[in-house]
Design an enzyme around this catalytic site. Structure first.
Site, short mmCIF file in Angstrom:
data_model
loop_
_atom_site.label_atom_id
_atom_site.label_comp_id
_atom_site.label_asym_id
_atom_site.label_seq_id
_atom_site.Cartn_x
_atom_site.Cartn_y
_atom_site.Cartn_z
N ASP A 79 40.84 50.26 41.71
CA ASP A 79 41.85 50.39 40.67
C ASP A 79 42.77 49.18 40.62
O ASP A 79 43.29 48.72 41.65
CB ASP A 79 42.67 51.65 40.92
CG ASP A 79 43.77 51.86 39.90
OD1 ASP A 79 43.45 52.10 38.73
OD2 ASP A 79 44.95 51.77 40.29
N GLU A 90 38.66 46.92 38.63
CA GLU A 90 39.40 47.01 37.37
C GLU A 90 40.39 45.85 37.37
O GLU A 90 41.30 45.80 38.19
CB GLU A 90 40.17 48.32 37.25
CG GLU A 90 40.92 48.41 35.92
CD GLU A 90 42.05 49.43 35.91
OE1 GLU A 90 42.52 49.77 34.81
OE2 GLU A 90 42.49 49.86 36.99
#
Length: 571
Positions: A244, A281
């Site tokens: 993330d 990401e």
């Protein structure tokens, strides 16, 4: 058994176990240990640091009573695996399916998700990507407020539940990617601070304090996160990790945490004999993210590509607010299909500066692209999804693109259920202010923020997929379309060819249609609300969303909001 914990600044550490506290002995590198007879799998315990606590183990493998309860000893060796023949799955040529365990089924558990695997097998996806499963406050959360990062949310089924899910996926021929969060920890139940310098002392992002990756005592902090990643891949048989918001990792060391992680994961892959993927990401549009370590990159297998999403979304929805502004014209879609990104050093209106760098030479499979995902739906005030006509043509472009396609749960049948932001904080001040914080996060994004209360249980319940929709004609028809698209992608090498320089695009000056050439195959799309003629010599139609009409001397006529994949006639 031996209990161990890292607490480099502590003067005394005790383990609270089997009804009493036992002093722990200091060792090298700030580690403390104690041998406790009678402790075994399932034994509850906690740590006391300089008289404060008791606190859960920073590396707790199980939290039976949640984030505020004691830890429990968990023996990975007690689980019996059935996936001995599983050799892993390469990201190249694959299709990913993202899901949230809590809303994927009415029950919201790993066991219930297993029952839906036949649906995913028939859809012919290669990986499921599971949103974060670390323990969170309360009973519902997206997962990005996780703490106790080595444990698994008991609401979903705990560590054995996750292992059963992975085992079942592998038996079904489906790989598993797990979403993990290393750039921050949740604001509730985070008890790392008493143990050591896990944090840097400044806000690393909107979501919380920066993790100490490059300051004093950061060697062991880095090992905390790298060890966590290796645990999922080794002990839970996970096939890949989605990392993330890596742009929020603050690391000024010569060797970035991601490069160190890539090296360790590559070593583990050699040991377990199966491919292991790392998907970042990142909103940096920096090709170094996916370049190999020996080429000076960070060694990620792939990264999410928001530019592809934005260009597709604008093309099928007509929206152009906020960060969509630079993607509103079909020229943006043409560029991402041939260059991977729009912002490769160009000016970003949303950021008010130049952004990104060229991805020339990067194969498309290293860019994970989507039409929808949890962020792009859930970051909308109403959590609303694209309508079926937009999904039909958007999916057609995505699943014939040079990228690694990713679907979001329910997209394949045009689910009407929203995916809203929801949480269940225990502390009244966090619970009551969650909606205000969420609105503030998206200030300047161009939305009128009229969102339901994220702390209300009803907000969460609205997001659970309604599997009964699949039986309705329009939804079933869309599901068949998705299945056909994926099957065609796997049958025809041209459609999964990752070489961006082999993609050719023609487009209507008025923005009504787009023609994408994939080798000798043509993908023609009509975005407008009226029929159009595309300059394409009619030939063999391989797949069409609606029946195309051949127009003599002009080309192929496409109905409103439709697309066709064909092999045009030569000459």
């Amino acid at each position: 058994m031996i209990f161990e914990v890292w607490a480099p600044k502590a003067t005394a550490v005790e383990v609270d176990v089997l009804g009493g506290r036992r002093a722990m002995s200091p060792g090298e590198g700030g580690w403390w240990s104690a041998e406790v007879e009678g402790a075994q799998h399932g034994t509850r315990y906690a740590f006391v640091v300089d008289g404060d606590g008791p606190y859960p183990d920073p590396r707790t493998r199980r939290q039976p009573e949640g984030i505020f309860g004691q830890s429990a000893v968990y023996d990975h060796g007690r689980f019996t695996w059935s996936d001995h023949d599983w050799k892993g799955r390469d990201l190249r040529g694959s299709v990913i399916y993202e899901l949230h365990i809590g809303t994927f089924t009415p029950e919201g558990t790993f066991a219930a998700a297993i029952e839906k695997l036949p649906h995913l097998v028939e859809l012919c996806v290669d990986f499921v990507e599971v949103m974060p499963v670390a323990p969170v406050p309360g009973g519902r959360n997206w997962g990005y407020d996780g703490v106790d990062l080595y444990a698994v949310n008991e609401t979903y089924g705990g560590p054995d539940g996750l292992k059963s899910f992975v085992d079942a996926c592998h038996q079904a021929g489906v790989g598993v990617i797990l979403d993990v969060v290393y750039n921050h920890l949740g604001p509730s139940g985070n008890f790392l601070r008493p143990f050591g310098p896990y944090f840097s002392g400044f806000d690393g992002s909107y979501w919380g304090e920066a993790v100490n990756l490059d300051g004093p005592e950061s060697d062991e902090v880095r090992r905390y996160f790298i060890g966590n990643a290796l645990q999922w891949l080794r002990d839970y048989h996970i096939d890949g990790l989605r990392l993330d918001a890596v742009h929020a990792l603050h690391d000024k060391r010569a060797k970035h945490l991601l490069a160190e992680l890539a090296e360790e994961v590559d070593t583990l892959a050699c040991s377990v004999g199966r491919p292991l993927s790392l998907i970042a990401e990142s909103d940096l549009n920096d090709p170094r993210m996916v370049r190999s370590l020996d080429a000076g990159g960070l060694g990620m297998t792939a990264q999410w590509d928001d530019d592809v999403h934005h260009a597709l979304h604008c093309a099928v929805s007509g929206e152009s607010h906020g960060y969509y502004q630079d993607f509103a014209q079909l020229t943006a879609l043409a560029k991402v299909l041939t260059h991977g990104v729009v912002h490769d050093g160009t000016h970003s209106s949303f950021r008010a500066r130049a952004h990104g760098s060229s991805f020339a030479g990067v194969p498309g499979y290293r860019l994970v692209a989507c039409l929808q995902n949890h962020d792009q739906i859930g970051n909308r005030p109403a959590g609303d999804r694209l309508p079926i006509p937009a999904l039909k043509i958007g999916a057609g472009l995505l699943l014939t693109s040079p990228f690694t396609p990713m679907l979001f749960m329910g997209e394949e049948w045009g689910a009407r259920t929203p995916f809203l932001f929801f949480s269940d904080h225990v502390e009244p001040e966090l619970r009551d202010s969650e909606g205000v914080r969420r609105e503030r996060e998206f200030d300047g994004f161009g939305y009128v923020w009229e969102a339901p209360n994220p702390s209300a249980e009803e907000t969460f319940l609205q997001c659970k997929l309604d599997w009964g929709e699949v039986k309705e004609e329009a939804h079933w028809s869309l599901l068949c379309w998705y299945r056909d698209l994926i099957a065609l992608r796997k049958a025809l090498p041209e459609l999964s060819d990752p070489r961006l320089d082999r993609v050719r695009v023609e487009m209507d000056p008025l923005g009504k249609w787009l023609l994408v050439w994939r080798g000798e195959l043509a993908v023609a799309v009509n975005f407008s609300q009226e029929s159009v003629t595309v300059p394409l010599t009619p030939g063999t139609v391989l797949l069409a969303s609606d029946e195309p009409v051949a127009a003599d001397g002009e080309g192929m006529r496409l109905p409103a909001q439709s697309m066709v994949i064909c092999r045009p006639a030569s000459g």
